[in-house]
Design an enzyme around this catalytic site. Sequence first.
Site, PDB file in Angstrom:
ATOM      1  N   ASP A 111       0.881  -1.180   0.120  1.00  0.00           N
ATOM      2  CA  ASP A 111       0.050  -0.139  -0.029  1.00  0.00           C
ATOM      3  C   ASP A 111       0.832   1.194   0.085  1.00  0.00           C
ATOM      4  O   ASP A 111       1.933   1.154   0.526  1.00  0.00           O
ATOM      5  CB  ASP A 111      -0.899  -0.031   1.403  1.00  0.00           C
ATOM      6  CG  ASP A 111      -1.704   1.380   1.527  1.00  0.00           C
ATOM      7  OD1 ASP A 111      -2.338   1.611   0.620  1.00  0.00           O
ATOM      8  OD2 ASP A 111      -1.750   1.916   2.590  1.00  0.00           O
ATOM      9  N   ASP A 168      -1.715  -1.053   5.925  1.00  0.00           N
ATOM     10  CA  ASP A 168      -2.005  -0.358   7.345  1.00  0.00           C
ATOM     11  C   ASP A 168      -3.069  -1.105   8.035  1.00  0.00           C
ATOM     12  O   ASP A 168      -3.244  -0.910   9.270  1.00  0.00           O
ATOM     13  CB  ASP A 168      -2.287   1.033   7.142  1.00  0.00           C
ATOM     14  CG  ASP A 168      -3.531   1.356   6.280  1.00  0.00           C
ATOM     15  OD1 ASP A 168      -4.453   0.527   6.348  1.00  0.00           O
ATOM     16  OD2 ASP A 168      -3.968   2.483   5.909  1.00  0.00           O
ATOM     17  N   ASP A 215      -6.924  -1.726   4.067  1.00  0.00           N
ATOM     18  CA  ASP A 215      -6.158  -2.526   3.040  1.00  0.00           C
ATOM     19  C   ASP A 215      -6.700  -3.956   3.698  1.00  0.00           C
ATOM     20  O   ASP A 215      -6.114  -5.172   3.067  1.00  0.00           O
ATOM     21  CB  ASP A 215      -4.851  -2.556   3.112  1.00  0.00           C
ATOM     22  CG  ASP A 215      -4.563  -0.958   2.610  1.00  0.00           C
ATOM     23  OD1 ASP A 215      -4.916  -0.789   1.359  1.00  0.00           O
ATOM     24  OD2 ASP A 215      -3.534  -0.813   3.155  1.00  0.00           O
TER      25      ASP A 215
END
Length: 633
Positions: A338, A529, A533
């Site tokens: 991410d 995180d 996600d």
Amino acid sequence: MCEHCHNHSTYKVEIFSGLLLFITLILEHSGILNRIADACGIKLNIAEIILYLLALIPVGFPVVREMVESWTKGSFMNEFTLMVAATVGAFVIGEYPEGVAVLLFYSFGEKLENSASEDVKRRIKALLGKLPDEATVKENGILSKVSPKDLKPGSILVVKPGERVAIDATLMGDHDVEFDTSAITGESVPRAYKPGEEISSGMIPVDQAIELKTLRAFSDSSMSRIMKMIEEAQATKSPTENLLRRITKWYTPVVFILALLVFFIPWIVDVVNGNAFEWMKWLRRSLVFLVCSCPCALVVSIPLSYFASLGNASRRGLLFKGSKYVDGMRDVDAVVFDKTGTLTTGKFHISAISAAEGIDKNLVLSVAAALDAESNHPLAEAILSQAKADGIDESTASDVKTVSHGITGMIGGKEAAAGSRTLMHRLKIDVPGANSDATEICVALDGKYIGSIYLFDTVKPEAAEAVHRLHDLGIKSVEILSGDREEAVKRVAKEIGADKSHASLLPEDKKNIISRLIQQGHKVAFVGDGINDAPAIAAANVGVAMGTLGTDVAMQSSDVVIAGDNLEKLPEAITLARKVRRVVTENITFAIGVKALVMILGAFGIASLWAAVFADTGVTLITIIWTLLRLRK
């Protein structure tokens, strides 16, 4: 593994049996025992049996008890049965010292393995530190001591320099404070925290007394959850360990059958040929085979390898939720990140505000700040901070809703929205073109575009080096998935050296990309995180959450948690996982090689029962020591 052997961490029993065995051997070979037996009016053989049994019973009784307990549970063929059978056989043929040695060295090996495991636990606890039994609470200006378990969210704590924070809390005051975070992150360098930032339990203020406001219950605090996670990790088995347990179920009966064949085939051959059968010689060879074949070295060293690796990882701030994820991390060949908060610091600053014709820039900032007033998203925090710094009066927004790619609400009876171009397109609001590589927040009021806010997020300083190390480890593909604009994502990808990047993604899109990579044959680790996600983390072969110890979703959906925000911990995790496999392979190769050699030599009468004892318990001790040396750092 003999559970009863674990009830005592000292070697008193083994020392007693060893000394008695040693003294008996001296008395026997010096002739003194023969004279003592004559003086007592008993046969030398009886005196030998009595002394060797006295040496055997202390170390043999726990193994016999474990064997009987396993029989009552329906498990007849196991290492305990092998050990007892070999010892009884040694006494039958008069090899009393070897019979004692089998269980003496086995018991010593079990204690050494237990001591090694306890050492790992002690080192983990030394890292995590003992949370204080009491905390200092300030109420109405009065200080009092209470148990951390009785603290409620919102309590005011006073923590002196060098004291450990007992429970998750936010920092109060008006200046930065440095904390020793090694208990959480494994990093020895102190880190500065600003007022209002979260301080995890286990951290230590370095040079000044502080006041904190508690956030959550003691059982939900970071340190409590880390300890619980480590305990659960130690209880779960890796595929390698489970495979070993399945193998030992059929391994023991096969060994018994082969040992019997070593004895009975020569007997049948001699009977057929009319020769006298040397039963003592072939029974000895059969016992050598039986003792040598015991899988103790593998049963002990393989779980110890994983246990030691979990402890080693915990000290580095790498928290695996189980041994199977160590195996999973070893096989990873694609790493997907991410962007915001993972590869970048997540701390944005506004670089520019672009207003539509006839619109004041302050209005653009005011509308965005009103919508973001209750949000804790990093972008929202940057916008609110800028609005406050500029002295802009925030409008009041109502009916605020978080939607895909942004946020909507009502301001002064007019519809308002702030978010990506995707959100504007969905709301059928025209937005002029832009080519900035900054993150863009488009703002609309009353169904019309009024301007954009451009924000920059700093890439973490270690991100490029972490990606470089991943490539050096043979990771085939390093990719970035983000809901941000393509220009901003490409900028980060170029800066860190990522192979691919994907922009303007919804959580479901990220999950689909992960699933597609897996279908293509990749073993994928997704690093995020742990909040937006979660679907991608769950879909990956190994889900990794970074720096989100206070987030329930991170703990629940990820397989590995990297405490703190250091991206270089990820290649460390892969390196450690691969090292565990090498150590396991080395132990298996060494143990099976030595055992096979002694089995073959024993079948031909070349190897003695002492050689078999070494091939079993000696090899076990060597693999334990080797494991601890290889995985200590």
